[in-house]
Design an enzyme around this catalytic site. Sequence first.
Site, PDB file in Angstrom:
ATOM      1  N   GLY A  44     -22.118  24.247  48.999  1.00 11.57           N
ATOM      2  CA  GLY A  44     -20.725  24.442  49.371  1.00 11.57           C
ATOM      3  C   GLY A  44     -20.613  24.462  50.880  1.00 11.57           C
ATOM      4  N   GLN A  49     -16.912  26.325  58.822  1.00 14.29           N
ATOM      5  CA  GLN A  49     -18.349  26.236  59.097  1.00 14.29           C
ATOM      6  C   GLN A  49     -18.712  25.018  59.955  1.00 14.29           C
ATOM      7  OE1 GLN A  49     -19.410  26.912  54.732  1.00 14.29           O
ATOM      8  NE2 GLN A  49     -21.137  27.820  55.831  1.00 14.29           N
ATOM      9  N   LEU A  96     -25.104  28.734  54.814  1.00 17.69           N
ATOM     10  CA  LEU A  96     -25.578  27.849  55.877  1.00 17.69           C
ATOM     11  C   LEU A  96     -25.250  28.406  57.265  1.00 17.69           C
ATOM     12  CD1 LEU A  96     -24.574  24.392  54.342  1.00 17.69           C
ATOM     13  CD2 LEU A  96     -26.859  25.439  54.388  1.00 17.69           C
ATOM     14  N   GLU A 138     -16.967  30.099  49.109  1.00 21.64           N
ATOM     15  CA  GLU A 138     -16.331  29.156  50.034  1.00 21.64           C
ATOM     16  C   GLU A 138     -14.900  29.567  50.362  1.00 21.64           C
ATOM     17  OE1 GLU A 138     -18.224  27.217  51.631  1.00 21.64           O
ATOM     18  OE2 GLU A 138     -19.902  27.579  50.280  1.00 21.64           O
TER      19      GLU A 138
END
Length: 183
Positions: A44, A49, A96, A138
């Site tokens: 995701g 991000q 991430l 997310e």
Amino acid sequence: MIYPIVVYGDPVLKKKAQPIEKGTDLSELIADMHETMQGAHGIGLAAPQIGKSIRLFVVDGRPMEDEDMQDFVKAFINPEIIDEYGEEWAFEEGCLSIPNIREDVERPEKLKIRYFDENWNEHEEEYDGMKARIIQHEYDHIEGVLFTDYLTPLKKRMLKGKLQNITKGKMKVEYRVAVPQKK
């Protein structure tokens, strides 16, 4: 195009993202986000991000190698979680934008969400299990919430040094990152 992933400490990750004007052509951005996510071995990726404070995220459950996830490749534009329900369950989440840190997060097992796809078709769907969890994670990003925000004060204190190192760019990752600029 593969974007660098914005890491912990950048203000864009703590800001509520802005709605996207209906009809905006996002096809190139969505393709780039999928490419960026796959290059970083993620499942995701939300627009904040990659430094864009807009209400968009993409998911791809295929790396989980679960039969149920093989068709879970989507873009969610201007999503709105209508309801979250069911038993809360813990699962070790990673991000991430917070590399090399994984912690248990409790989330409701089911949700109902309204969103637009990349062609601006509106959908209202229900998800459960891992699909719901990926969406919730997310969705949090576009609300300015990180999974570390769910941790106890003790856990946060224990991770403080690791989080500070991420903010300074002191971590090992196999993808490009954007470290917060010093003021």
